[in-house]
Write an enzyme that holds these catalytic residues in place. Structure first.
Site, PDB file in Angstrom:
ATOM      1  N   LYS A  48       0.765  -1.206   0.292  1.00  0.00           N
ATOM      2  CA  LYS A  48       0.506  -0.262  -0.241  1.00  0.00           C
ATOM      3  C   LYS A  48       0.498   0.806  -0.127  1.00  0.00           C
ATOM      4  CE  LYS A  48      -2.143   1.565   3.788  1.00  0.00           C
ATOM      5  NZ  LYS A  48      -1.612   2.915   4.502  1.00  0.00           N
ATOM      6  N   ASN A  49       1.534   0.760   0.937  1.00  0.00           N
ATOM      7  CA  ASN A  49       2.759   2.518   0.850  1.00  0.00           C
ATOM      8  C   ASN A  49       3.946   2.567   0.271  1.00  0.00           C
ATOM      9  OD1 ASN A  49       1.179   2.807   3.026  1.00  0.00           O
ATOM     10  ND2 ASN A  49       2.428   2.328   4.909  1.00  0.00           N
ATOM     11  N   ARG A 118      -4.876   9.824   4.186  1.00  0.00           N
ATOM     12  CA  ARG A 118      -3.698  11.094   4.681  1.00  0.00           C
ATOM     13  C   ARG A 118      -3.047  11.666   3.313  1.00  0.00           C
ATOM     14  NH1 ARG A 118      -1.003  14.194   7.384  1.00  0.00           N
ATOM     15  NH2 ARG A 118       1.319  14.254   7.340  1.00  0.00           N
ATOM     16  N   CYS A 142      -6.516   7.776   8.678  1.00  0.00           N
ATOM     17  CA  CYS A 142      -6.699   6.999   9.471  1.00  0.00           C
ATOM     18  C   CYS A 142      -6.033   7.525  11.107  1.00  0.00           C
ATOM     19  CB  CYS A 142      -5.589   5.916   9.646  1.00  0.00           C
ATOM     20  SG  CYS A 142      -6.072   4.223   8.928  1.00  0.00           S
ATOM     21  N   ARG A 147      -1.407  14.503  12.360  1.00  0.00           N
ATOM     22  CA  ARG A 147      -0.953  14.603  11.014  1.00  0.00           C
ATOM     23  C   ARG A 147      -0.543  15.602  10.400  1.00  0.00           C
ATOM     24  NH1 ARG A 147      -2.441   8.870   9.985  1.00  0.00           N
ATOM     25  NH2 ARG A 147      -0.497   9.037   8.443  1.00  0.00           N
ATOM     26  N   ILE A 149       0.708  18.848   8.202  1.00  0.00           N
ATOM     27  CA  ILE A 149       1.361  18.993   7.588  1.00  0.00           C
ATOM     28  C   ILE A 149       2.592  19.919   6.897  1.00  0.00           C
ATOM     29  CG2 ILE A 149      -0.774  17.914   5.949  1.00  0.00           C
ATOM     30  CD1 ILE A 149      -1.401  20.766   5.370  1.00  0.00           C
ATOM     31  N   ASP A 150       3.574  20.922   8.209  1.00  0.00           N
ATOM     32  CA  ASP A 150       3.863  21.527   8.463  1.00  0.00           C
ATOM     33  C   ASP A 150       5.228  21.946   7.331  1.00  0.00           C
ATOM     34  OD1 ASP A 150       4.488  20.127  10.189  1.00  0.00           O
ATOM     35  OD2 ASP A 150       6.301  21.301  10.773  1.00  0.00           O
ATOM     36  N   ASP A 339       4.025   0.686  12.277  1.00  0.00           N
ATOM     37  CA  ASP A 339       2.732  -0.295  11.314  1.00  0.00           C
ATOM     38  C   ASP A 339       2.482  -1.452  11.860  1.00  0.00           C
ATOM     39  OD1 ASP A 339       1.939   2.834  10.417  1.00  0.00           O
ATOM     40  OD2 ASP A 339       2.825   1.490   8.047  1.00  0.00           O
ATOM     41  N   ARG A 432      -9.094  -1.840   4.102  1.00  0.00           N
ATOM     42  CA  ARG A 432      -8.923  -0.778   3.085  1.00  0.00           C
ATOM     43  C   ARG A 432      -7.298  -0.296   3.482  1.00  0.00           C
ATOM     44  NH1 ARG A 432     -10.433   5.678   5.567  1.00  0.00           N
ATOM     45  NH2 ARG A 432      -8.299   6.216   4.321  1.00  0.00           N
TER      46      ARG A 432
HETATM   47  N1  EPU Z   1       5.011  15.248  10.980  1.00  0.00           N
HETATM   48  C1  EPU Z   1       5.070  16.362  11.370  1.00  0.00           C
HETATM   49  N2  EPU Z   1       4.720  17.456  10.001  1.00  0.00           N
HETATM   50  C2  EPU Z   1       4.391  17.006   9.133  1.00  0.00           C
HETATM   51  C3  EPU Z   1       4.871  15.646   8.674  1.00  0.00           C
HETATM   52  C4  EPU Z   1       4.821  14.483   9.586  1.00  0.00           C
HETATM   53  O1  EPU Z   1       5.213  16.588  12.895  1.00  0.00           O
HETATM   54  O2  EPU Z   1       4.799  17.641   8.028  1.00  0.00           O
HETATM   55  C5  EPU Z   1       4.627  13.737  11.628  1.00  0.00           C
HETATM   56  C6  EPU Z   1       3.750  13.252  12.044  1.00  0.00           C
HETATM   57  O3  EPU Z   1       3.350  13.794  12.956  1.00  0.00           O
HETATM   58  C7  EPU Z   1       4.467  11.801  12.522  1.00  0.00           C
HETATM   59  C8  EPU Z   1       6.343  11.673  12.314  1.00  0.00           C
HETATM   60  O4  EPU Z   1       5.973  13.616  11.119  1.00  0.00           O
HETATM   61  O5  EPU Z   1       4.774  11.836  14.240  1.00  0.00           O
HETATM   62  C9  EPU Z   1       5.960  10.422  11.216  1.00  0.00           C
HETATM   63  O6  EPU Z   1       4.927  10.700  10.195  1.00  0.00           O
HETATM   64  P1  EPU Z   1       5.076  10.436   8.691  1.00  0.00           P
HETATM   65  O7  EPU Z   1       4.598  12.271   7.895  1.00  0.00           O
HETATM   66  O8  EPU Z   1       6.721   9.883   8.870  1.00  0.00           O
HETATM   67  O9  EPU Z   1       4.035   9.550   8.779  1.00  0.00           O
HETATM   68  P2  EPU Z   1       3.175   9.560   7.053  1.00  0.00           P
HETATM   69  O10 EPU Z   1       4.526   9.796   5.591  1.00  0.00           O
HETATM   70  O11 EPU Z   1       1.841  10.566   7.322  1.00  0.00           O
HETATM   71  C10 EPU Z   1       3.418   6.883   6.905  1.00  0.00           C
HETATM   72  C11 EPU Z   1       3.037   5.752   6.259  1.00  0.00           C
HETATM   73  C12 EPU Z   1       1.838   5.796   7.354  1.00  0.00           C
HETATM   74  C13 EPU Z   1       2.769   5.085   8.270  1.00  0.00           C
HETATM   75  C14 EPU Z   1       3.870   6.268   8.734  1.00  0.00           C
HETATM   76  C15 EPU Z   1       5.356   5.728   9.911  1.00  0.00           C
HETATM   77  C16 EPU Z   1       2.228   6.548   4.481  1.00  0.00           C
HETATM   78  C17 EPU Z   1       0.755   6.188   2.797  1.00  0.00           C
HETATM   79  N3  EPU Z   1       1.677   6.033   5.299  1.00  0.00           N
HETATM   80  O12 EPU Z   1       2.797   7.944   7.267  1.00  0.00           O
HETATM   81  O13 EPU Z   1       1.141   3.982   7.220  1.00  0.00           O
HETATM   82  O14 EPU Z   1       2.562   5.284   9.360  1.00  0.00           O
HETATM   83  O15 EPU Z   1       4.864   6.445   8.040  1.00  0.00           O
HETATM   84  O16 EPU Z   1       5.644   5.367   9.179  1.00  0.00           O
HETATM   85  O17 EPU Z   1       3.660   5.845   3.631  1.00  0.00           O
HETATM   86  C18 EPU Z   1      -0.139   2.540   7.640  1.00  0.00           C
HETATM   87  O18 EPU Z   1       0.232   1.670   6.482  1.00  0.00           O
HETATM   88  O19 EPU Z   1      -1.267   2.635   8.750  1.00  0.00           O
HETATM   89  C19 EPU Z   1       0.256   4.094   8.009  1.00  0.00           C
HETATM   90  C20 EPU Z   1      -1.132   4.417   9.130  1.00  0.00           C
END
Ligand code: EPU
Length: 456
Positions: A48-49, A118, A142, A147, A149-150, A339, A432
């Protein structure tokens, strides 16, 4: 009421009804209760990711791109619909997607669709880099914690874009025709931000360096493909990624198919299910290199497994008296993946002694422990990030609500391991992210079915 407005309201009602109906589905599991029953072969699907960023990546191309081994799951369908709404054409035959972005004619990420996943945020980089503009609303997904986006917004600004908006809408415009290469330092390692910025940088003018980049295998996989088709990217898979931009020139010609990697989180989830319940199970597409620390934790717990062939994991009925308690601390790759934390939590309810879990990435990823406690596990919640599990304890079936994708799968593992029947409401949230999961579990001997609530 004006007919147009009535149509909009009707469409919204219909969508709400549809999603309500999805939410009204439940899994019903009759547990093995200690009997090691699961056997046969389980084939792990495409990731998925890495499938999601691969779809976004097609916006960097002038010509159609063929993506193979893309899982047929809700998140993938939603991101595909967003891309189609922007004007791209998708020809889909099961797990193969041919995406042609030639006639992409707008820069808007559909609000309703974007708010359901997301990962819609991944599109911002390629859209902005290609069209000079992107409009979107805060992405959904989720409920596992904040989450933000800064990192995306500040990085786009460093690349010469102007971030603005009206109400909930975010509008980003590139000041010049193309984004500018820049030095981007991510204060937090973020998987999606790293992927998004890396893709945006491929079309930018000049050199971009991403520091403190995330190092998850999905990022390196994406970079390797982009390099194969002409992008200049160095260091993906390490904390510093350097990209030489193409000054707006889209990738083209000699485009081989992108063959998606196997889903390491699905592979790990099934391995845990098997450690607790298998008589003899083969898990195909279990890529050892992607799950090194996971296997190290298995070794410490005392789970026995073999690799009869490359990327095939075999788990037979465990000949160990007791599993051993361990401490888990989630960490960005190559650390223990967040995860797989909740699924591992279920295994630890069956380990002898006190195991501690420290979830360092997200704030709401321990709530599933309440459900395990209802099933008979002995849990001490210390705070939103830390808890202790005291085992082994016999689990007993009960009725639970899947809080999110991974915790939902943890409840499946708990239900299969338990004595009696477990009902998991909101089964949709699990479906999903795990392709064809009901049938795949049934095929290895899990007694599971999915039903609608009768009154709907
Ligand atoms: N973060 C920030 N600012 C940002 C973006 C992220 O502070 O602008 C923080 C988040 O709050 C969090 C940390 O960075 O504390 C890590 O989050 P990350 O951005 O890495 O998560 P993501 O990219 O949104 C992906 C996977 C997630 C997985 C996380 C961590 C995808 C589509 N999703 O999410 O997968 O948990 O990395 O490995 O790749 C899942 O598959 O169930 C899932 C949630």
């Amino acid at each position: 009421m004006a007919p147009r407005r009535a149509a909009v309201i009707f469409r919204k009602m219909h969508l709400n009804l549809k999603s309500l109906r999805k939410d009204m589905k439940k899994f019903i599991i009759n547990g093995c209760g200690g009997r090691k029953k699961l056997k046969g072969e389980y084939v792990v699907s495409g990731s998925k990711n890495s499938g999601l960023p691969a779809i976004a990546m097609t916006l960097l191309f002038k010509e159609p791109v063929t993506l193979k081994n893309i899982p047929e799951i809700e998140d993938v369908f939603r991101i595909s619909e967003i891309v189609e709404k922007m004007g791209a054409e998708i020809d889909r035959k099961k797990n193969t997607f041919i995406i042609n972005t030639k006639s992409l004619d707008n820069s808007k990420i559909d609000r309703e669709l974007g708010e359901t996943i997301r990962s819609s945020i991944i599109l911002t980089g390629p859209v902005l880099a290609r069209t000079g503009k992107v409009e979107f609303y805060f992405p959904g997904g989720c409920s596992i914690g904040k989450r933000p986006i800064d990192l995306f917004l500040t990085s786009f600004e460093k690349m010469g874009a102007k971030v603005g908006g009206r109400g909930d809408k975010i509008i980003i415009r590139s000041k010049d025709k193309n984004l500018r290469g820049a030095e981007l330092i991510l204060p937090v390692q973020s998987v999606t931000a790293t992927e998004t910025l890396m893709m945006a940088a491929v079309l930018a003018k000049g050199k971009t360096v991403i520091k403190n980049a995330a190092m998850e295998p999905e990022i390196e996989y994406l970079a390797n493909y982009l390099k194969m088709v002409g992008a200049e990217i160095e260091g993906a898979g390490s904390p510093t990624i350097t990209i030489k931009g193409r000054n707006g020139k889209l990738l083209e010609k000699n485009i081989p198919p992108y063959v998606n990697m196997a889903d390491r989180i699905e592979a790990g989830s099934i391995a845990i299910l098997a450690a607790l319940n298998a008589s003899d199970l083969l898990i195909r597409h279990f890529v050892k290199d992607h799950l090194e620390i996971f296997l190290d934790i298995f070794d410490r717990i005392g789970v026995k497994y073999t690799f009869p062939r490359k990327n095939v994991l075999r788990i037979k009925s465990q000949n160990v008296k007791k599993f051993k308690a361990v401490n888990i601390k989630t960490h960005e790759h190559p650390g223990f993946p967040t995860d797989l934390q909740s699924q591992m939590g279920v295994l630890l309810t069956q380990a002898d002694g006190e195991s501690r879990i420290f979830e360092t990435i997200f704030e709401s990823r321990l709530s599933y422990l309440n459900g395990l406690a209802q099933m008979g596990a002995r849990i001490e919640m210390w705070n939103i990030h830390q808890a202790a599990i005291f085992g082994p304890r016999q689990l007993t079936g009960t009725r639970l609500l899947a809080p999110d994708l991974r915790a939902g799968f943890a409840y499946i593992i708990a239900g299969v391991t338990a004595r009696g029947q477990t009902i998991i409401d909101n089964s949709y949230v699990i479906r999903r992210g795990y392709e064809n999961i009901l049938q795949k579990l049934q095929e290895i001997g899990v007694d599971i079915e999915e039903k609608y609530e009768a009154f709907f």
